[in-house]
Design a protein around this motif. Structure first.
Motif, mmCIF file in Angstrom:
data_model
loop_
_atom_site.group_PDB
_atom_site.id
_atom_site.type_symbol
_atom_site.label_atom_id
_atom_site.label_comp_id
_atom_site.label_asym_id
_atom_site.label_seq_id
_atom_site.Cartn_x
_atom_site.Cartn_y
_atom_site.Cartn_z
ATOM 1 N N GLY A 190 57.317 52.040 7.699
ATOM 2 C CA GLY A 190 58.197 51.810 7.387
ATOM 3 C C GLY A 190 59.265 52.052 6.271
ATOM 4 N N PRO B 224 62.138 49.796 3.848
ATOM 5 C CA PRO B 224 63.115 47.623 4.351
ATOM 6 C C PRO B 224 64.220 47.834 3.806
ATOM 7 N N THR C 266 63.583 46.950 8.058
ATOM 8 C CA THR C 266 62.523 46.023 8.064
ATOM 9 C C THR C 266 63.563 44.811 8.230
ATOM 10 N N ALA D 40 61.516 42.005 11.422
ATOM 11 C CA ALA D 40 60.193 42.257 11.204
ATOM 12 C C ALA D 40 59.788 43.778 11.063
ATOM 13 N N ASN D 41 58.911 43.183 10.496
ATOM 14 C CA ASN D 41 57.921 45.426 9.984
ATOM 15 C C ASN D 41 58.296 46.138 10.832
ATOM 16 N N THR D 42 58.189 47.437 10.117
ATOM 17 C CA THR D 42 58.845 48.785 10.536
ATOM 18 C C THR D 42 57.668 49.815 10.204
ATOM 19 N N PHE D 43 57.914 50.590 11.196
ATOM 20 C CA PHE D 43 56.830 51.806 11.136
ATOM 21 C C PHE D 43 57.707 53.418 11.076
ATOM 22 N N ALA E 178 59.388 49.369 15.116
ATOM 23 C CA ALA E 178 59.579 47.406 14.186
ATOM 24 C C ALA E 178 57.896 47.249 15.118
ATOM 25 N N ASP F 6 55.119 47.495 15.204
ATOM 26 C CA ASP F 6 54.542 48.817 15.449
ATOM 27 C C ASP F 6 54.681 50.015 16.241
#
Length: 246
Positions: free
Chosen positions: A102, A104, A107, A112-115, A235, A237
């Motif tokens: 991801g 920063p 994100t 939410a965490n990003t990928f 985001a 997943d």
């Protein structure tokens, strides 16, 4: 009567066949040159992401996307391998986890965490007083995954190189300071900028929904040098994909 019916069927299928998306994977430099107008100087082109996540698209025939050609950047692939953005919309969760990490900044926008981030960036020298890009953002997470916070996200971040300009995201909901994400623009929020591509299923784009054609723009000084980062990520997943057409 039979001949008339046959002709109508032929016309219908001819229109469907003409309304197909084709894509090409190009080098980052070629994509950046496609994005800028005549006379605009670009340099320091850098791409971070999966090689097959960036390219150009062309749609022959009618489409509800609002644009027929340009650049496409995705969180998976632009290839027509059954996982890309190509229609028809015949899957509720199409996509390809390309294994990229991801980002920063994205994100922070998504919360939410990003990928699976894809980032194209370059310096440019404008020949006018405004930088402007028309774009459409879409995702397979419309609408069934929105309630779970799967806010696929993108941004166009502009900053100054030879002139003072702190990094600013110019991909905003019209007349607001709110970034365009799957959570911020959908069937329930700012729905005037949302296109339902699921019911009935769209023929040219796989994504279940996407925005109307929006414009990212900002005042610039002719002859000065600026830096642009065009970014997109999944985001929460990396299973299903999002894409931005520019």
């Amino acid at each position: 009567m039979k001949n008339k019916f046959t002709i109508l069927v032929f016309i219908f299928w001819s229109n469907v066949l003409l309304s197909q998306m084709t894509t090409n994977v190009l080098t980052p430099l070629q994509v950046a040159q496609t994005l800028v107008g005549t006379g605009v100087t670009i340099s320091n082109v850098v791409y971070t992401g999966a090689p097959n996540a960036l390219g150009t698209f062309n749609i022959a025939g009618p489409t509800n996307l609002g644009m027929s050609q340009g650049v496409v950047m995705t969180t998976g692939t632009v290839l027509n391998n059954g996982n890309g953005p190509h229609g028809p919309n015949n899957s509720p969760g199409s996509g390809e986890d390309n294994g990229q990490p991801g980002d920063p900044y994205l994100t922070s926008i998504a919360g939410a965490n990003t990928f699976n981030r894809a980032i194209l960036e370059f310096d440019f020298i404008p020949v006018g007083d405004t930088v402007k890009f028309d774009y459409v953002f879409g995702t397979e997470e419309y609408m069934e995954w929105i309630g779970g916070g799967f806010a696929d996200v993108f941004a166009f971040v502009l900053s100054g190189v030879t002139t003072p300009l702190a990094p600013i995201n110019i991909a905003l909901i019209p007349n607001t300071s709110t970034p365009v994400t799957a959570l911020n623009v959908n069937a329930n929020v700012y729905s005037q900028y949302y296109v339902n591509n699921e019911t009935p299923p769209g023929q040219t784009v796989q994504y279940d929904g996407f925005t109307t054609v929006l414009t990212a723009k900002h005042h610039v000084i002719c002859g000065e040098t600026y830096h642009l980062r065009m970014m997109i990520a999944d985001a929460l997943d990396g299973v299903v994909d999002a894409g931005v057409f520019i």
